[in-house]
Design a protein around this motif. Sequence first.
Motif, PDB file in Angstrom:
ATOM      1  N   SER A   1      -0.871   7.280  -3.796  1.00  0.00           N
ATOM      2  CA  SER A   1       0.132   7.796  -4.719  1.00  0.00           C
ATOM      3  C   SER A   1       1.399   8.219  -3.981  1.00  0.00           C
ATOM      4  CB  SER A   1      -0.442   8.978  -5.508  1.00  0.00           C
ATOM      5  OG  SER A   1       0.533   9.546  -6.353  1.00  0.00           O
ATOM      6  N   ASN A   2       1.221   8.872  -2.835  1.00  0.00           N
ATOM      7  CA  ASN A   2       2.379   9.307  -2.045  1.00  0.00           C
ATOM      8  C   ASN A   2       3.196   8.130  -1.521  1.00  0.00           C
ATOM      9  OD1 ASN A   2       1.698  11.991  -2.417  1.00  0.00           O
ATOM     10  ND2 ASN A   2       0.604  12.166  -0.474  1.00  0.00           N
ATOM     11  N   LEU A   3       2.532   6.985  -1.348  1.00  0.00           N
ATOM     12  CA  LEU A   3       3.211   5.796  -0.850  1.00  0.00           C
ATOM     13  C   LEU A   3       3.721   4.907  -1.992  1.00  0.00           C
ATOM     14  CD1 LEU A   3       0.757   4.811   2.054  1.00  0.00           C
ATOM     15  CD2 LEU A   3       3.007   5.897   2.265  1.00  0.00           C
ATOM     16  N   GLY A   4       3.457   5.309  -3.222  1.00  0.00           N
ATOM     17  CA  GLY A   4       3.901   4.527  -4.368  1.00  0.00           C
ATOM     18  C   GLY A   4       3.102   3.254  -4.580  1.00  0.00           C
ATOM     19  N   ILE A   5       1.829   3.264  -4.168  1.00  0.00           N
ATOM     20  CA  ILE A   5       0.961   2.090  -4.295  1.00  0.00           C
ATOM     21  C   ILE A   5      -0.118   2.382  -5.332  1.00  0.00           C
ATOM     22  CG2 ILE A   5      -0.705   0.621  -3.086  1.00  0.00           C
ATOM     23  CD1 ILE A   5       0.907   1.193  -0.527  1.00  0.00           C
ATOM     24  N   GLU A   6      -0.287   1.484  -6.282  1.00  0.00           N
ATOM     25  CA  GLU A   6      -1.266   1.696  -7.350  1.00  0.00           C
ATOM     26  C   GLU A   6      -2.617   1.070  -7.026  1.00  0.00           C
ATOM     27  OE1 GLU A   6       0.280   0.416 -11.083  1.00  0.00           O
ATOM     28  OE2 GLU A   6       1.947   1.833 -11.076  1.00  0.00           O
ATOM     29  N   THR A   7      -2.621  -0.148  -6.515  1.00  0.00           N
ATOM     30  CA  THR A   7      -3.883  -0.834  -6.243  1.00  0.00           C
ATOM     31  C   THR A   7      -3.803  -1.551  -4.895  1.00  0.00           C
ATOM     32  OG1 THR A   7      -3.114  -2.800  -7.444  1.00  0.00           O
ATOM     33  CG2 THR A   7      -4.439  -1.200  -8.671  1.00  0.00           C
ATOM     34  N   ILE A   8      -4.983  -1.864  -4.358  1.00  0.00           N
ATOM     35  CA  ILE A   8      -5.072  -2.543  -3.066  1.00  0.00           C
ATOM     36  C   ILE A   8      -6.011  -3.744  -3.196  1.00  0.00           C
ATOM     37  CG2 ILE A   8      -4.582  -0.464  -1.747  1.00  0.00           C
ATOM     38  CD1 ILE A   8      -7.580  -0.169  -1.229  1.00  0.00           C
ATOM     39  N   ASP A   9      -5.943  -4.626  -2.204  1.00  0.00           N
ATOM     40  CA  ASP A   9      -6.760  -5.845  -2.225  1.00  0.00           C
ATOM     41  C   ASP A   9      -7.995  -5.751  -1.341  1.00  0.00           C
ATOM     42  OD1 ASP A   9      -5.010  -7.894  -3.806  1.00  0.00           O
ATOM     43  OD2 ASP A   9      -3.629  -6.884  -2.437  1.00  0.00           O
ATOM     44  N   GLY A  10      -7.999  -4.806  -0.419  1.00  0.00           N
ATOM     45  CA  GLY A  10      -9.147  -4.672   0.461  1.00  0.00           C
ATOM     46  C   GLY A  10      -9.185  -3.303   1.112  1.00  0.00           C
TER      47      GLY A  10
END
Length: 281
Positions: free
Chosen positions: A88-97
């Motif tokens: 959340s702090n990095l502005g990322i919602e989902t990841i691939d791995g």
Amino acid sequence: MSDAIHRPVMRTEAVRFLAPDRGRIYVDGTVGLGGHAAAILAAGPEVRLIGIDRDPQALRYAAARLAQFGDRVRLVHGNYRDLAEILSNLGIETIDGFLLDLGLSSLQLDAPERGFSFRADGPLDMRMDPTQGRSAADLVNAASVEELARILRDYGEERFAGRIARAIVAARPIETTGALAEVVRRAIPRRFHERRIDPATRTFQALRIAVNDELRNLQDGLTAGFAALRPGGVIVVISFHSLEDRIVKRFFRKLATPRYESLAPGPPLPPQAEVLTKKPL
């Protein structure tokens, strides 16, 4: 520290299962010295990676090793169990791995001042993050016989947990790894000393797990990692002892089992995940 000195465990297998691809985002939750992270980033020119570690010293090595990848890598001093907050702090919602390598690094084991090993005498610390929490010395010198015995039994699977706990309390204060190892060796009857494993090994494992809350971190981290995955994403976990192994297998077994909604009639819901391999690699 060169790759020849620190060779990450199962690097090829981890990258094969993660299958890094263009434009995808991966998290190495235990980035350590950056060996796995470097291999993931090298798999494609647009692969991005977030590396997390509790150990500030390891992060400094990782930063130097991964500098060649520029802004495709972000390193975070933190705990992978807090993945949701970190993303959340990095502005990322989902990841691939999501990758976890649960073993200690050579950097930690080979430094007497970190207190993880009894091979050389040093302060009894054992903290992954030396800036936070109680050390192994704090625990050993303050815990009751009952608490120490429980830790040794539950986290070290130590058959002589009670004897060792009483010996520790009788020998306090204990401030160094060498002193603790000697107390443990004397507490275990000599006929039960194994040839290839130092009698103090299980005690040191148990205290390290307790000091760093490793098993709860793993359970929370797996939950956070799975929640962050995009559909089709992959989690890879490299575990080293039976306590970790059981948590990982139970977690994935539950996700890979068809589910029923309460007592409602009808077919089960499909599994939430697929186990890619059940074999040791």
